[in-house]
Design a protein around this motif. Structure first.
Motif, PDB file in Angstrom:
ATOM      1  N   ARG A  28       2.959   7.677  -6.105  1.00 16.64           N
ATOM      2  CA  ARG A  28       2.062   6.615  -5.642  1.00 16.64           C
ATOM      3  C   ARG A  28       1.834   5.667  -6.801  1.00 16.64           C
ATOM      4  NH1 ARG A  28      -2.815   8.262  -2.982  1.00 16.64           N
ATOM      5  NH2 ARG A  28      -1.657  10.054  -2.309  1.00 16.64           N
ATOM      6  N   GLY A  29       1.518   4.426  -6.482  1.00 17.11           N
ATOM      7  CA  GLY A  29       1.305   3.440  -7.531  1.00 17.11           C
ATOM      8  C   GLY A  29       0.264   2.423  -7.143  1.00 17.11           C
ATOM      9  N   GLU A  30      -0.196   1.714  -8.161  1.00 15.04           N
ATOM     10  CA  GLU A  30      -1.155   0.630  -7.946  1.00 15.04           C
ATOM     11  C   GLU A  30      -0.887  -0.434  -8.997  1.00 15.04           C
ATOM     12  OE1 GLU A  30      -5.958  -0.233  -7.803  1.00 15.04           O
ATOM     13  OE2 GLU A  30      -5.232   1.826  -7.709  1.00 15.04           O
ATOM     14  N   CYS A  31      -1.075  -1.693  -8.621  1.00 16.42           N
ATOM     15  CA  CYS A  31      -0.956  -2.785  -9.587  1.00 16.42           C
ATOM     16  C   CYS A  31      -1.908  -3.908  -9.184  1.00 16.42           C
ATOM     17  CB  CYS A  31       0.479  -3.297  -9.676  1.00 16.42           C
ATOM     18  SG  CYS A  31       1.106  -4.051  -8.175  1.00 16.42           S
ATOM     19  N   ALA A  32      -2.338  -4.653 -10.186  1.00 19.06           N
ATOM     20  CA  ALA A  32      -3.168  -5.832  -9.959  1.00 19.06           C
ATOM     21  C   ALA A  32      -2.248  -7.005  -9.623  1.00 19.06           C
ATOM     22  CB  ALA A  32      -3.983  -6.144 -11.207  1.00 19.06           C
ATOM     23  N   LEU A  33      -2.733  -7.954  -8.831  1.00 17.95           N
ATOM     24  CA  LEU A  33      -1.905  -9.106  -8.496  1.00 17.95           C
ATOM     25  C   LEU A  33      -2.725 -10.377  -8.421  1.00 17.95           C
ATOM     26  CD1 LEU A  33      -1.839 -10.430  -5.303  1.00 17.95           C
ATOM     27  CD2 LEU A  33      -1.577  -8.005  -4.872  1.00 17.95           C
ATOM     28  N   VAL A  34      -2.052 -11.470  -8.704  1.00 20.93           N
ATOM     29  CA  VAL A  34      -2.576 -12.805  -8.447  1.00 20.93           C
ATOM     30  C   VAL A  34      -1.519 -13.513  -7.613  1.00 20.93           C
ATOM     31  CG1 VAL A  34      -3.361 -14.994  -9.420  1.00 20.93           C
ATOM     32  CG2 VAL A  34      -3.815 -12.860 -10.642  1.00 20.93           C
ATOM     33  N   LEU A  35      -1.919 -14.066  -6.491  1.00 23.35           N
ATOM     34  CA  LEU A  35      -1.011 -14.787  -5.609  1.00 23.35           C
ATOM     35  C   LEU A  35      -1.287 -16.281  -5.752  1.00 23.35           C
ATOM     36  CD1 LEU A  35       1.020 -15.122  -3.277  1.00 23.35           C
ATOM     37  CD2 LEU A  35      -0.911 -14.806  -1.710  1.00 23.35           C
ATOM     38  N   TYR A  36      -0.257 -17.002  -6.156  1.00 17.39           N
ATOM     39  CA  TYR A  36      -0.337 -18.458  -6.261  1.00 17.39           C
ATOM     40  C   TYR A  36       0.474 -19.072  -5.133  1.00 17.39           C
ATOM     41  CZ  TYR A  36      -1.868 -17.669 -11.077  1.00 17.39           C
ATOM     42  OH  TYR A  36      -2.541 -17.252 -12.195  1.00 17.39           O
ATOM     43  N   VAL A  86      -6.793 -13.011  -5.808  1.00 10.45           N
ATOM     44  CA  VAL A  86      -6.695 -11.863  -6.697  1.00 10.45           C
ATOM     45  C   VAL A  86      -6.878 -10.585  -5.882  1.00 10.45           C
ATOM     46  CG1 VAL A  86      -7.719 -10.710  -8.697  1.00 10.45           C
ATOM     47  CG2 VAL A  86      -7.599 -13.215  -8.621  1.00 10.45           C
ATOM     48  N   GLY A  87      -6.028  -9.593  -6.152  1.00  7.95           N
ATOM     49  CA  GLY A  87      -6.145  -8.338  -5.422  1.00  7.95           C
ATOM     50  C   GLY A  87      -5.322  -7.245  -6.070  1.00  7.95           C
ATOM     51  N   SER A  88      -4.969  -6.254  -5.261  1.00  8.00           N
ATOM     52  CA  SER A  88      -4.190  -5.109  -5.727  1.00  8.00           C
ATOM     53  C   SER A  88      -3.195  -4.708  -4.657  1.00  8.00           C
ATOM     54  CB  SER A  88      -5.093  -3.900  -5.997  1.00  8.00           C
ATOM     55  OG  SER A  88      -6.032  -4.181  -6.995  1.00  8.00           O
ATOM     56  N   ARG A  91       0.130  -1.261   0.768  1.00  4.06           N
ATOM     57  CA  ARG A  91      -1.114  -1.804   1.321  1.00  4.06           C
ATOM     58  C   ARG A  91      -1.696  -2.742   0.280  1.00  4.06           C
ATOM     59  NH1 ARG A  91      -6.338  -0.333   0.633  1.00  4.06           N
ATOM     60  NH2 ARG A  91      -5.736   1.578  -0.429  1.00  4.06           N
ATOM     61  N   GLY A  92      -2.091  -3.898   0.702  1.00  3.11           N
ATOM     62  CA  GLY A  92      -2.725  -4.856  -0.192  1.00  3.11           C
ATOM     63  C   GLY A  92      -4.216  -4.909   0.048  1.00  3.11           C
ATOM     64  N   SER A  93      -4.966  -5.133  -1.001  1.00  5.48           N
ATOM     65  CA  SER A  93      -6.403  -5.333  -0.854  1.00  5.48           C
ATOM     66  C   SER A  93      -6.811  -6.511  -1.734  1.00  5.48           C
ATOM     67  CB  SER A  93      -7.181  -4.078  -1.251  1.00  5.48           C
ATOM     68  OG  SER A  93      -6.983  -3.764  -2.610  1.00  5.48           O
ATOM     69  N   MET A 124       2.610  -4.438   9.845  1.00  6.31           N
ATOM     70  CA  MET A 124       4.018  -4.415  10.185  1.00  6.31           C
ATOM     71  C   MET A 124       4.583  -3.065   9.780  1.00  6.31           C
ATOM     72  SD  MET A 124       5.238  -8.134   8.858  1.00  6.31           S
ATOM     73  CE  MET A 124       4.122  -8.193   7.482  1.00  6.31           C
ATOM     74  N   GLU A 125       5.543  -2.630  10.532  1.00  9.46           N
ATOM     75  CA  GLU A 125       6.184  -1.374  10.202  1.00  9.46           C
ATOM     76  C   GLU A 125       7.687  -1.502  10.434  1.00  9.46           C
ATOM     77  OE1 GLU A 125       5.940   3.230  11.632  1.00  9.46           O
ATOM     78  OE2 GLU A 125       4.082   2.079  11.516  1.00  9.46           O
ATOM     79  N   GLY A 126       8.459  -1.144   9.444  1.00  2.00           N
ATOM     80  CA  GLY A 126       9.907  -1.167   9.559  1.00  2.00           C
ATOM     81  C   GLY A 126      10.522  -2.464   9.084  1.00  2.00           C
ATOM     82  N   ARG A 127      11.775  -2.357   8.644  1.00  2.00           N
ATOM     83  CA  ARG A 127      12.490  -3.512   8.092  1.00  2.00           C
ATOM     84  C   ARG A 127      12.626  -4.653   9.090  1.00  2.00           C
ATOM     85  NH1 ARG A 127      16.264  -2.306   3.499  1.00  2.00           N
ATOM     86  NH2 ARG A 127      15.642  -0.258   2.759  1.00  2.00           N
ATOM     87  N   ASP A 128      12.964  -4.322  10.341  1.00  2.00           N
ATOM     88  CA  ASP A 128      13.168  -5.376  11.342  1.00  2.00           C
ATOM     89  C   ASP A 128      11.887  -6.162  11.604  1.00  2.00           C
ATOM     90  OD1 ASP A 128      15.831  -4.659  11.568  1.00  2.00           O
ATOM     91  OD2 ASP A 128      15.509  -3.405  13.342  1.00  2.00           O
ATOM     92  N   ALA A 129      10.746  -5.471  11.698  1.00  3.22           N
ATOM     93  CA  ALA A 129       9.470  -6.145  11.946  1.00  3.22           C
ATOM     94  C   ALA A 129       9.076  -7.023  10.763  1.00  3.22           C
ATOM     95  CB  ALA A 129       8.372  -5.120  12.231  1.00  3.22           C
ATOM     96  N   ILE A 130       9.278  -6.530   9.553  1.00  2.00           N
ATOM     97  CA  ILE A 130       8.940  -7.317   8.356  1.00  2.00           C
ATOM     98  C   ILE A 130       9.810  -8.563   8.276  1.00  2.00           C
ATOM     99  CG2 ILE A 130       8.954  -7.315   5.838  1.00  2.00           C
ATOM    100  CD1 ILE A 130       8.240  -4.269   6.059  1.00  2.00           C
ATOM    101  N   LEU A 131      11.109  -8.401   8.490  1.00  2.07           N
ATOM    102  CA  LEU A 131      12.020  -9.544   8.441  1.00  2.07           C
ATOM    103  C   LEU A 131      11.677 -10.567   9.523  1.00  2.07           C
ATOM    104  CD1 LEU A 131      14.496 -10.880   7.175  1.00  2.07           C
ATOM    105  CD2 LEU A 131      15.915  -9.504   8.721  1.00  2.07           C
ATOM    106  N   ALA A 132      11.378 -10.115  10.726  1.00  2.52           N
ATOM    107  CA  ALA A 132      11.024 -11.035  11.815  1.00  2.52           C
ATOM    108  C   ALA A 132       9.754 -11.815  11.485  1.00  2.52           C
ATOM    109  CB  ALA A 132      10.844 -10.262  13.124  1.00  2.52           C
TER     110      ALA A 132
END
Length: 86
Positions: free
Chosen positions: A37-45, A53-55, A73-75, A1-9
């Motif tokens: 630039r940044g990076e963080c670890a994530l857990v999605l419940y 689990v990803g980043s 970008r998520g991985s 997705m690119e842009g606010r309108d596409a993400i919201l839709a």
């Protein structure tokens, strides 16, 4: 997705669900007065699946309104449903 309108839709088009992203190990590298630039670890419940689990890998831009996401970008490291690497 690119842009606010596409993400919201996209968010409005999907069925409602309860989720929680837990992020940690946030590292931000400032590249210049206007970019970082940044990076963080994530857990999605979610209420319906085992945790994932990803980043997140982010780019930031400084605007007249302050720092904003320029890209995200998520991985996946692994999906807990199978225990297999993503």
């Amino acid at each position: 997705m690119e842009g606010r309108d596409a993400i919201l839709a996209a968010f409005r088009a999907r069925p409602g669900r309860t989720t929680r992203h837990v992020t940690s190990n946030v590292v931000i590298d400032v590249e210049s007065a206007t970019s970082a630039r940044g990076e963080c670890a994530l857990v999605l419940y979610t209420a319906y699946k085992a945790p994932i689990v990803g980043s997140f890998h982010d780019r930031f831009a400084r605007t007249s309104d302050g720092w904003r996401f320029a890209a995200r970008r998520g991985s996946l490291t692994f999906a807990a449903e199978t225990g297999a690497p993503a």
